[in-house]
Design a protein around this motif. Structure first.
Motif, PDB file in Angstrom:
ATOM      1  N   ARG A  11     -16.571  21.789  -7.127  1.00 47.80           N
ATOM      2  CA  ARG A  11     -15.582  20.806  -6.666  1.00 47.80           C
ATOM      3  C   ARG A  11     -15.103  21.134  -5.259  1.00 47.80           C
ATOM      4  O   ARG A  11     -14.930  20.242  -4.422  1.00 47.80           O
ATOM      5  N   ARG A  12     -14.852  22.421  -4.992  1.00 47.62           N
ATOM      6  CA  ARG A  12     -14.413  22.836  -3.655  1.00 47.62           C
ATOM      7  C   ARG A  12     -15.449  22.451  -2.610  1.00 47.62           C
ATOM      8  O   ARG A  12     -15.096  21.952  -1.538  1.00 47.62           O
ATOM      9  N   LEU A  13     -16.706  22.668  -2.923  1.00 48.53           N
ATOM     10  CA  LEU A  13     -17.764  22.374  -1.966  1.00 48.53           C
ATOM     11  C   LEU A  13     -17.899  20.871  -1.736  1.00 48.53           C
ATOM     12  O   LEU A  13     -18.000  20.411  -0.592  1.00 48.53           O
ATOM     13  N   VAL A  14     -17.893  20.087  -2.802  1.00 50.88           N
ATOM     14  CA  VAL A  14     -17.994  18.631  -2.654  1.00 50.88           C
ATOM     15  C   VAL A  14     -16.794  18.096  -1.880  1.00 50.88           C
ATOM     16  O   VAL A  14     -16.950  17.271  -0.958  1.00 50.88           O
ATOM     17  N   ASP A  15     -15.599  18.562  -2.203  1.00 56.05           N
ATOM     18  CA  ASP A  15     -14.398  18.105  -1.500  1.00 56.05           C
ATOM     19  C   ASP A  15     -14.457  18.458  -0.014  1.00 56.05           C
ATOM     20  O   ASP A  15     -14.099  17.641   0.840  1.00 56.05           O
ATOM     21  N   ALA A  16     -14.897  19.654   0.296  1.00 55.75           N
ATOM     22  CA  ALA A  16     -14.992  20.072   1.700  1.00 55.75           C
ATOM     23  C   ALA A  16     -16.016  19.240   2.453  1.00 55.75           C
ATOM     24  O   ALA A  16     -15.784  18.833   3.597  1.00 55.75           O
ATOM     25  N   ALA A  17     -17.147  18.958   1.819  1.00 52.14           N
ATOM     26  CA  ALA A  17     -18.174  18.128   2.453  1.00 52.14           C
ATOM     27  C   ALA A  17     -17.669  16.703   2.637  1.00 52.14           C
ATOM     28  O   ALA A  17     -17.942  16.065   3.665  1.00 52.14           O
ATOM     29  N   LEU A  18     -16.915  16.209   1.680  1.00 52.06           N
ATOM     30  CA  LEU A  18     -16.391  14.848   1.733  1.00 52.06           C
ATOM     31  C   LEU A  18     -15.474  14.636   2.938  1.00 52.06           C
ATOM     32  O   LEU A  18     -15.536  13.603   3.605  1.00 52.06           O
ATOM     33  N   VAL A  19     -14.644  15.616   3.231  1.00 54.70           N
ATOM     34  CA  VAL A  19     -13.720  15.485   4.358  1.00 54.70           C
ATOM     35  C   VAL A  19     -14.300  16.046   5.659  1.00 54.70           C
ATOM     36  O   VAL A  19     -13.638  16.018   6.696  1.00 54.70           O
ATOM     37  N   GLY A  20     -15.521  16.556   5.592  1.00 49.62           N
ATOM     38  CA  GLY A  20     -16.183  17.059   6.800  1.00 49.62           C
ATOM     39  C   GLY A  20     -15.608  18.352   7.337  1.00 49.62           C
ATOM     40  O   GLY A  20     -15.618  18.594   8.543  1.00 49.62           O
ATOM     41  N   ASP A  21     -15.139  19.211   6.446  1.00 48.99           N
ATOM     42  CA  ASP A  21     -14.509  20.469   6.851  1.00 48.99           C
ATOM     43  C   ASP A  21     -15.526  21.611   6.781  1.00 48.99           C
ATOM     44  O   ASP A  21     -15.727  22.215   5.726  1.00 48.99           O
ATOM     45  N   MET A  22     -16.142  21.898   7.925  1.00 52.08           N
ATOM     46  CA  MET A  22     -17.189  22.916   7.973  1.00 52.08           C
ATOM     47  C   MET A  22     -16.691  24.284   7.520  1.00 52.08           C
ATOM     48  O   MET A  22     -17.391  24.989   6.794  1.00 52.08           O
ATOM     49  N   SER A  23     -15.496  24.687   7.919  1.00 49.67           N
ATOM     50  CA  SER A  23     -15.015  26.018   7.523  1.00 49.67           C
ATOM     51  C   SER A  23     -14.852  26.116   6.014  1.00 49.67           C
ATOM     52  O   SER A  23     -15.174  27.147   5.417  1.00 49.67           O
ATOM     53  N   ARG A  24     -14.379  25.054   5.377  1.00 48.80           N
ATOM     54  CA  ARG A  24     -14.255  25.060   3.919  1.00 48.80           C
ATOM     55  C   ARG A  24     -15.620  25.006   3.240  1.00 48.80           C
ATOM     56  O   ARG A  24     -15.808  25.605   2.172  1.00 48.80           O
ATOM     57  N   VAL A  25     -16.576  24.304   3.825  1.00 48.24           N
ATOM     58  CA  VAL A  25     -17.943  24.282   3.277  1.00 48.24           C
ATOM     59  C   VAL A  25     -18.512  25.694   3.306  1.00 48.24           C
ATOM     60  O   VAL A  25     -19.021  26.192   2.293  1.00 48.24           O
ATOM     61  N   ARG A  26     -18.428  26.343   4.455  1.00 50.59           N
ATOM     62  CA  ARG A  26     -18.953  27.715   4.575  1.00 50.59           C
ATOM     63  C   ARG A  26     -18.237  28.672   3.627  1.00 50.59           C
ATOM     64  O   ARG A  26     -18.863  29.530   3.011  1.00 50.59           O
ATOM     65  N   SER A  27     -16.931  28.513   3.498  1.00 52.85           N
ATOM     66  CA  SER A  27     -16.150  29.369   2.608  1.00 52.85           C
ATOM     67  C   SER A  27     -16.586  29.195   1.152  1.00 52.85           C
ATOM     68  O   SER A  27     -16.749  30.176   0.415  1.00 52.85           O
ATOM     69  N   ALA A  28     -16.773  27.953   0.729  1.00 57.15           N
ATOM     70  CA  ALA A  28     -17.207  27.700  -0.652  1.00 57.15           C
ATOM     71  C   ALA A  28     -18.599  28.273  -0.898  1.00 57.15           C
ATOM     72  O   ALA A  28     -18.854  28.863  -1.954  1.00 57.15           O
ATOM     73  N   LEU A  29     -19.485  28.128   0.072  1.00 58.54           N
ATOM     74  CA  LEU A  29     -20.829  28.692  -0.085  1.00 58.54           C
ATOM     75  C   LEU A  29     -20.780  30.213  -0.154  1.00 58.54           C
ATOM     76  O   LEU A  29     -21.452  30.826  -0.991  1.00 58.54           O
ATOM     77  N   ARG A  30     -19.965  30.834   0.714  1.00 52.92           N
ATOM     78  CA  ARG A  30     -19.829  32.304   0.676  1.00 52.92           C
ATOM     79  C   ARG A  30     -19.249  32.774  -0.653  1.00 52.92           C
ATOM     80  O   ARG A  30     -19.577  33.851  -1.142  1.00 52.92           O
ATOM     81  N   ALA A  31     -18.378  31.974  -1.246  1.00 55.51           N
ATOM     82  CA  ALA A  31     -17.751  32.339  -2.522  1.00 55.51           C
ATOM     83  C   ALA A  31     -18.707  32.176  -3.696  1.00 55.51           C
ATOM     84  O   ALA A  31     -18.386  32.571  -4.815  1.00 55.51           O
ATOM     85  N   GLY A  32     -19.864  31.574  -3.439  1.00 53.46           N
ATOM     86  CA  GLY A  32     -20.859  31.439  -4.497  1.00 53.46           C
ATOM     87  C   GLY A  32     -21.132  30.029  -4.970  1.00 53.46           C
ATOM     88  O   GLY A  32     -21.882  29.831  -5.931  1.00 53.46           O
ATOM     89  N   ALA A  33     -20.538  29.038  -4.334  1.00 55.45           N
ATOM     90  CA  ALA A  33     -20.816  27.653  -4.726  1.00 55.45           C
ATOM     91  C   ALA A  33     -22.293  27.362  -4.462  1.00 55.45           C
ATOM     92  O   ALA A  33     -22.787  27.622  -3.373  1.00 55.45           O
ATOM     93  N   PRO A  34     -22.989  26.821  -5.450  1.00 50.74           N
ATOM     94  CA  PRO A  34     -24.395  26.487  -5.214  1.00 50.74           C
ATOM     95  C   PRO A  34     -24.493  25.223  -4.362  1.00 50.74           C
ATOM     96  O   PRO A  34     -23.770  24.254  -4.598  1.00 50.74           O
ATOM     97  N   ALA A  35     -25.361  25.249  -3.356  1.00 51.12           N
ATOM     98  CA  ALA A  35     -25.524  24.085  -2.478  1.00 51.12           C
ATOM     99  C   ALA A  35     -26.059  22.887  -3.255  1.00 51.12           C
ATOM    100  O   ALA A  35     -25.747  21.749  -2.943  1.00 51.12           O
ATOM    101  N   GLU A  36     -26.839  23.142  -4.263  1.00 51.93           N
ATOM    102  CA  GLU A  36     -27.417  22.088  -5.112  1.00 51.93           C
ATOM    103  C   GLU A  36     -26.523  21.962  -6.338  1.00 51.93           C
ATOM    104  O   GLU A  36     -26.770  22.552  -7.384  1.00 51.93           O
ATOM    105  N   THR A  37     -25.435  21.214  -6.191  1.00 50.96           N
ATOM    106  CA  THR A  37     -24.444  21.069  -7.242  1.00 50.96           C
ATOM    107  C   THR A  37     -23.885  19.655  -7.204  1.00 50.96           C
ATOM    108  O   THR A  37     -24.272  18.862  -6.354  1.00 50.96           O
TER     109      THR A  37
END
Length: 140
Positions: A11-37
């Motif tokens: 959810r964090r990754l989708v929400d970050a991508a939705l609002v176009g927040d690159m720092s939150r996208v990178r943070s979610a990926l570093r935390a272990g969010a799968p890119a294919e989700t």
């Protein structure tokens, strides 16, 4: 990773991508969010970034393992390439094609429109030209 944490990170990754927040996208990926989700509605981060024209986020998600042709949503969305083409987001289209997106893949499990059909409705001539160069064929 347990199921609850996986859902939260997705959810964090989708929400970050939705609002176009690159720092939150990178943070979610570093935390272990799968890119294919996907989120509970079936929206993938790659789809929402593509529809939003966030080419930089599209590239990061693809580099992290998101597949360019994964359909998003539960019958009402589509492929990332269709989403980007629909709005004439040429740089997002280019990023997806550079990572192997199929320029002829129709959404809705093959029964819907192809990216070129979406781009032509804009009309977005630059996006259309890019798709044709990549091998997109008009539908008969």
């Amino acid at each position: 990773m347990n199921r609850r944490k996986h859902k939260k990170l997705s959810r964090r990754l989708v929400d970050a991508a939705l609002v176009g927040d690159m720092s939150r996208v990178r943070s979610a990926l570093r935390a272990g969010a799968p890119a294919e989700t996907a989120d509970p509605a079936g929206s993938t981060p790659l789809y929402v970034a593509s529809v939003g024209g966030a080419a930089d986020i599209v590239r990061v998600l693809l580099a992290a393992g998101a597949r360019p042709d994964t359909e998003s949503g539960i019958g009402s969305e589509g492929t990332p390439l269709c989403g980007a083409a629909c709005w004439g987001h040429t740089e997002a289209v280019r990023a997806l094609l550079d990572h192997g997106a199929d320029p002829n893949l129709r959404e809705d499990h093959g029964t819907g429109w192809a990216p070129l059909a979406w781009a032509s409705k804009g009309p977005y001539p630059e996006t259309m030209a890019l798709l044709v160069t990549a091998g997109a064929r008009p539908r008969n």
